[in-house]
Design an enzyme around this catalytic site. Structure first.
Site, PDB file in Angstrom:
ATOM      1  N   GLU A 362      39.777  41.680  41.697  1.00  0.00           N
ATOM      2  CA  GLU A 362      38.357  41.504  42.056  1.00  0.00           C
ATOM      3  C   GLU A 362      37.841  42.678  42.891  1.00  0.00           C
ATOM      4  O   GLU A 362      36.990  42.511  43.763  1.00  0.00           O
ATOM      5  CB  GLU A 362      38.133  40.186  42.821  1.00  0.00           C
ATOM      6  CG  GLU A 362      38.737  38.943  42.171  1.00  0.00           C
ATOM      7  CD  GLU A 362      38.140  38.643  40.821  1.00  0.00           C
ATOM      8  OE1 GLU A 362      38.288  39.490  39.916  1.00  0.00           O
ATOM      9  OE2 GLU A 362      37.530  37.589  40.666  1.00  0.00           O
ATOM     10  N   GLU A 366      40.527  49.185  48.658  1.00  0.00           N
ATOM     11  CA  GLU A 366      39.939  50.517  48.799  1.00  0.00           C
ATOM     12  C   GLU A 366      38.476  50.502  48.358  1.00  0.00           C
ATOM     13  O   GLU A 366      37.608  51.115  49.000  1.00  0.00           O
ATOM     14  CB  GLU A 366      40.736  51.531  47.971  1.00  0.00           C
ATOM     15  CG  GLU A 366      42.099  51.890  48.546  1.00  0.00           C
ATOM     16  CD  GLU A 366      43.127  50.780  48.383  1.00  0.00           C
ATOM     17  OE1 GLU A 366      44.126  50.781  49.123  1.00  0.00           O
ATOM     18  OE2 GLU A 366      42.937  49.910  47.502  1.00  0.00           O
TER      19      GLU A 366
END
Length: 378
Positions: A362, A366
């Site tokens: 999802e 990062e």
């Protein structure tokens, strides 16, 4: 967090379901790699597969906070089985939002009854976080589309009865404007799936590769208008990221509770491990941070409900904070179990193996930092 009487009742019922249906078989299912279809069917009987859908769409019409409470309690009991239960209708959200009445009746209603399992085929070998760069194509041929391409890391890929598949129907200068969604039954000629064995994470979940070789689907199988698939996904991700965040909170609670029970009973040098100040302080820090993460998730959910829209930045914050904390909590649970923490009988190692997964799907953490950074500096 203060709950309404109805929310508290649902929470207790889900906790009872988890204690009776999930916890007794968790170790056995994990050791055998059993996909928990029986538990999914039982969950359907008490409206746990799509609690936020309207009743006309096979759901229970619950608010977002209640939906998150269900997710949290299931992951507290066992993250692997919980993932399979909560993802059994994965993709149906987009069908409800953008599909036709016929598509909802054909796919969504059977899925919410536990009769079918769904999935979403987005990720590709060269397009993960950069979803706009997918290469799977859907070429128009009369009143049909011909799909070709490969998908990877697809949850429920080899057990699903149908998938919401995203493919490129055009190649405009703005790449994200050429993506379209289709509902494809997995028995359609040309569609093949292969389980991806040996993955990090619970063995009770299904992850697969999906191969599309001249897969023909009708125009009636298109989900919404051509070129709108990217936007469907972006709408869906904000809510799903809150779901990932609360799943991490639930799993962290489960691991922490096992840690506390173990160090309270374990004797070392004639006294309980829980009497050691270093251990008590480590547990205290984890409890405080978990309470803060949980508050962030539910406060965000309440604010989104009040505003009737999702806050992309807050959803990203919730996912980042909760999933990062889960790894730390589950790691401490293994560490403080000592050698026993490395064996599935004590279960904390399952939570530890799971802890990396929600940091990746999802939208990787990062990407969450980029979302927060963009909101901060732009």
């Amino acid at each position: 967090m203060r709950l309404s009487d109805e929310q508290a009742f649902v929470q207790q019922e889900v906790r009872r379901f988890a204690k009776e249906e999930i916890e007794p078989v968790a170790v056995e299912y994990e050791q055998n790699g059993t996909y928990p279809i029986d538990i999914i069917e039982h969950a359907a009987d008490i409206d746990l597969l799509a609690p936020g859908f309207d009743e006309t769409h096979g759901g229970a019409g619950m608010d977002l906070v209640t939906e998150l409470l269900i997710n949290e309690e299931l992951h507290r009991a066992d993250p692997g089985i919980a993932e399979s239960v909560t993802s059994a209708t994965f993709g149906c959200e987009s069908i409800v939002e953008h599909g036709t009445t016929e598509q909802i009746e054909k796919y969504v209603l059977p899925a919410t009854r536990g009769e079918k399992v769904s999935g979403v085929a987005m990720t590709e070998p060269e397009a993960g976080s950069d979803f706009a760069r997918i290469q799977t194509t859907a070429e128009r041929d009369g009143d049909e589309y011909v799909l070709n391409g490969d998908k990877v890391f697809i949850s429920n890929g080899s057990v699903a009865d149908f998938l919401v598949v995203y493919a490129r129907t055009s190649s405009p200068e703005r790449a994200h404007e050429g993506i379209t969604a289709f509902v494809v039954e997995t028995e359609t000629p040309g569609l093949e799936t292969t389980p991806m064995e040996g993955h990090l994470g619970p063995a009770t979940t299904d992850i697969a590769q999906v191969f599309l070789n001249d897969v023909r689907v009708s125009e009636d199988d298109r989900l919404g208008a051509e070129g709108r698939g990217f936007y469907h996904v972006m709408e869906f991700l904000d809510e799903s990221r809150l779901g990932v965040a609360v799943a991490a909170v639930g799993a962290a609670r489960g691991a922490l509770e096992m840690l506390i029970d173990y160090v309270s009973e374990r004797q070392v040098f004639g006294e309980s491990v829980s009497e050691k100040q270093a251990v008590r302080h480590r547990v205290a820090n984890l409890r405080a941070r978990l309470a803060a993460a949980r508050s962030l998730v539910y406060q965000t959910a309440r604010e989104c409900e009040d505003a009737d829209e999702f806050d992309t930045e807050r959803a990203a914050m919730a996912k980042l904070v909760a999933t990062t904390l889960l790894e730390e909590v589950s790691s401490e649970a293994v560490q403080l179990h000592g050698g026993y923490g490395c064996f599935d009988e004590y279960r904390v190692e399952t939570y530890f193996r799971f802890s990396k997964i929600p940091q990746i799907y999802e939208g990787t953490n990062e990407v969450m930092r980029e979302v927060i950074g963009d909101s901060t500096f732009d």
